[in-house]
Structures are given as structure tokens and as C-alpha cells.
Design a protein around this motif. Sequence first.
Motif, PDB file in Angstrom:
ATOM      1  N   GLY A  81     -27.980 -19.599  18.011  1.00 59.98           N
ATOM      2  CA  GLY A  81     -28.200 -20.360  16.786  1.00 59.98           C
ATOM      3  C   GLY A  81     -27.944 -21.840  16.962  1.00 59.98           C
ATOM      4  N   TYR A  82     -26.868 -22.179  17.662  1.00 62.86           N
ATOM      5  CA  TYR A  82     -26.559 -23.586  17.912  1.00 62.86           C
ATOM      6  C   TYR A  82     -27.641 -24.233  18.790  1.00 62.86           C
ATOM      7  CZ  TYR A  82     -21.883 -23.880  15.862  1.00 62.86           C
ATOM      8  OH  TYR A  82     -20.833 -23.932  14.988  1.00 62.86           O
ATOM      9  N   LEU A 139     -24.334 -16.580  18.171  1.00 63.87           N
ATOM     10  CA  LEU A 139     -23.903 -17.878  17.659  1.00 63.87           C
ATOM     11  C   LEU A 139     -24.350 -19.009  18.581  1.00 63.87           C
ATOM     12  CD1 LEU A 139     -22.321 -19.065  15.292  1.00 63.87           C
ATOM     13  CD2 LEU A 139     -20.256 -18.950  16.694  1.00 63.87           C
ATOM     14  N   VAL A 143     -29.910 -15.062  19.731  1.00 64.83           N
ATOM     15  CA  VAL A 143     -29.977 -14.514  18.374  1.00 64.83           C
ATOM     16  C   VAL A 143     -30.558 -13.097  18.359  1.00 64.83           C
ATOM     17  CG1 VAL A 143     -30.141 -16.765  17.266  1.00 64.83           C
ATOM     18  CG2 VAL A 143     -32.229 -15.599  17.995  1.00 64.83           C
ATOM     19  N   TRP A 174     -30.506 -19.487  12.221  1.00 64.57           N
ATOM     20  CA  TRP A 174     -29.049 -19.624  12.184  1.00 64.57           C
ATOM     21  C   TRP A 174     -28.401 -18.409  11.533  1.00 64.57           C
ATOM     22  CZ3 TRP A 174     -25.007 -21.801  14.191  1.00 64.57           C
ATOM     23  CH2 TRP A 174     -23.793 -21.773  13.509  1.00 64.57           C
ATOM     24  N   LEU A 175     -28.980 -17.916  10.449  1.00 65.88           N
ATOM     25  CA  LEU A 175     -28.431 -16.738   9.779  1.00 65.88           C
ATOM     26  C   LEU A 175     -28.471 -15.513  10.690  1.00 65.88           C
ATOM     27  CD1 LEU A 175     -29.894 -17.036   6.160  1.00 65.88           C
ATOM     28  CD2 LEU A 175     -27.533 -17.417   6.886  1.00 65.88           C
ATOM     29  N   ASP A 186     -22.100  -9.469   9.400  1.00 66.80           N
ATOM     30  CA  ASP A 186     -22.625  -9.683   8.055  1.00 66.80           C
ATOM     31  C   ASP A 186     -24.078  -9.209   8.052  1.00 66.80           C
ATOM     32  OD1 ASP A 186     -23.578 -10.684   5.612  1.00 66.80           O
ATOM     33  OD2 ASP A 186     -22.099 -12.302   5.631  1.00 66.80           O
ATOM     34  N   GLY A 205     -28.297 -15.525  13.922  1.00 67.19           N
ATOM     35  CA  GLY A 205     -27.268 -15.677  14.939  1.00 67.19           C
ATOM     36  C   GLY A 205     -25.867 -15.558  14.381  1.00 67.19           C
ATOM     37  N   TRP A 206     -25.635 -16.144  13.210  1.00 71.05           N
ATOM     38  CA  TRP A 206     -24.306 -16.125  12.587  1.00 71.05           C
ATOM     39  C   TRP A 206     -23.968 -14.733  12.062  1.00 71.05           C
ATOM     40  CZ3 TRP A 206     -20.151 -19.293  11.843  1.00 71.05           C
ATOM     41  CH2 TRP A 206     -19.254 -18.942  10.824  1.00 71.05           C
ATOM     42  N   GLY A 207     -24.911 -14.093  11.400  1.00 68.92           N
ATOM     43  CA  GLY A 207     -24.640 -12.809  10.772  1.00 68.92           C
ATOM     44  C   GLY A 207     -24.310 -11.708  11.748  1.00 68.92           C
ATOM     45  N   ASN A 260     -22.238 -11.771  14.109  1.00 67.96           N
ATOM     46  CA  ASN A 260     -20.826 -11.830  14.501  1.00 67.96           C
ATOM     47  C   ASN A 260     -20.682 -11.622  16.010  1.00 67.96           C
ATOM     48  OD1 ASN A 260     -18.048 -12.130  14.082  1.00 67.96           O
ATOM     49  ND2 ASN A 260     -17.732  -9.925  13.860  1.00 67.96           N
TER      50      ASN A 260
END
Length: 316
Positions: free
Chosen positions: A139-140, A136, A217, A124-125, A73, A127-129, A131
Motif C-alpha cells: 500500500g505504501y 501494508l 496488497v 490502500w484499504l 479488518d 493493503g491496510w485491511g 493486517n
Amino acid sequence: MPESMPETVLTTVPAGWAVLAGIVLCALAFFAAALDSALSARAEGAGRGGWLAPAWSTVRLLRQRRRTVVTADTLLLRVGAAGMLVGSFLMVAVIPLGRWTLADLDVGVVWFNTVDVMVWALVWLAGWGANSVHGLVGGYRFLAHGLAYELPLMFALVAPAIAAGSLRVGDAAGAQDRLWFVVWMPAAFVIFLIGVTGFSVWGPFAAAVGADVAGGVLAELSGVDRLVLQAGRYAFLAAGAAFSVPLFLGGGAGPFLPEWAWVVVKTVVVLAVLVWLRRKLPVFRPDRFLEFGWVVLLPAAVAQDLVVSLVVVWKG
């Protein structure tokens, strides 16, 4: 606000001065990066080298091609990366440079805390974005650290506000005309600096970008995306160091030099200490620091607020 503590008068400068504030922040961030590189080079036996390493890294990343993994993302990833740099500029807006400020908000202390909470979403974005498993996990890790430092940081910010009888940053600086808050609020000051290193993803809180998870990240970031997130980390560190000056170190108070110069000098000293400490403290495991934050830091911050409150009531 107590009658014996008059409101500090600050001059709100035109919006165009935000460019100068941005330049000063970038200069402080570059100083932090250069000092960090120089200390790393010295530790590796490279002598005095390393001071220009951030400049060469910037040039390299600007020339590097952006890359992303399949089905990443990209929007979320880049919002998280660029948001770090934007957030640090928002934080600087309420920090007085002597008698001048960009925004003299009645709730300046709350504004600072609001921006630092934004970092939760930004990291977090990023790390999440991406993919990516590594992103991830990073981010955690940051969220786990945030759960431990954020609440003590909030209570640490309350102590100077109670003593000044105001949430305005200028009033907190003006209330230290005789005794700096750091002298009788040492616990709040230390916890504040812990919070600064936390939301800067720095030093003991760098597990989110740890080498054991391939950079966390940062694992899938390249080119400009990686540059702005890394620059944002240093900029947040510089902004946090600058905010400690009006909150705990008397603002522009000092002999001989003008007020704005004292703010810069104190900021540089705090920033240098934070950079130096990175090699003196180990990276905190999120699970262990979570226990330390709730069992030690939070009660210490609350006790500090209680002491400050009792002093304010005693003084009438």
C-alpha cells in the motif's frame, strides 16, 4: 466554448444499457489478461498456450476458500478489493461508444480523474485491511507511485479539454475532426498512458504487488477477494485505454467501419500495446520514479498545456 467549435451531440442511452457496457468492459479486461498470459507463456517457451489461463484461474479462485489473518479488518479489505472493479465501471460510464454514452456529463474529464484518484484509497484499504506487513508495504509503495504520476496525469487531461474548450468527453472527440490530438499533444498522450498504467497497478507500477514482498496488497487475498482485485486491475487498464480514444485518438473517426466499431478497435490496439510493454519496461522503484515524475513528467505536462493554450489563442 469557442463559437467555431459546436457542441457535439451524443445520445444518452437508458440505464439498462449499462449491462452491455459492463459486458464490453469485461470482454476487454479478459482480452488483456489472456494476451498477458499468452505473452508470458511464449516467453517461457510454452508456444501458443496461455490464452485460456485467465478462465482457469477464475474457476480456481471461485472454488478457493477465502482466508484472512488474525484480526484482519475484513470489511476494509473487501471494500478495497471489490472497489477496483466498481471503479472501472464508473469510469466507463462517461466514455462515448460512437454517438452513444451512458452519462454525458459536462465534467466528464473531471469524473474520470475523480475515479482514478479513488484507486489510491482502494489499494490502500486492501493493503491496510489485511493486517499484514506485506500488504501494508504494498500500500505504501502504491501511494509513493501515486504521488509521482497523479499530478502529471491531471495536467495531461487538461490539454485536450483546453483544445476542445470543454470538459465534456464527447466535445473532446468532436474537436478532432481534422487532426487527432495525439499528433500535436504527444507529451500529454504519453503521460496519460503512464497514469493509466499507474492507477491500474500495472507493469512498471506493479511494485505494490511485487514478488519481493510476497505479493504486497495481494499477499493475504484469496478466493473471490483476490479475483475481483485482479479483475479490477485489468478492467482499469481497459477503461483507461478506452478513455484515450475520445481524448486523443479521434473517438469514432475512421473510414468504412461504424463509429462504435472504431472506438473498440482503437481501444484494443492501445490495450494490446500497454500489455506488451509490461515486459519491455522494468518495475520503477517508487523513490526514484517520484523524482522523475516531479522533475520530468510534471514540467513536460505543464509545457504541453502551455503549447496547447497558445495554439488555441492563436486560432482565436
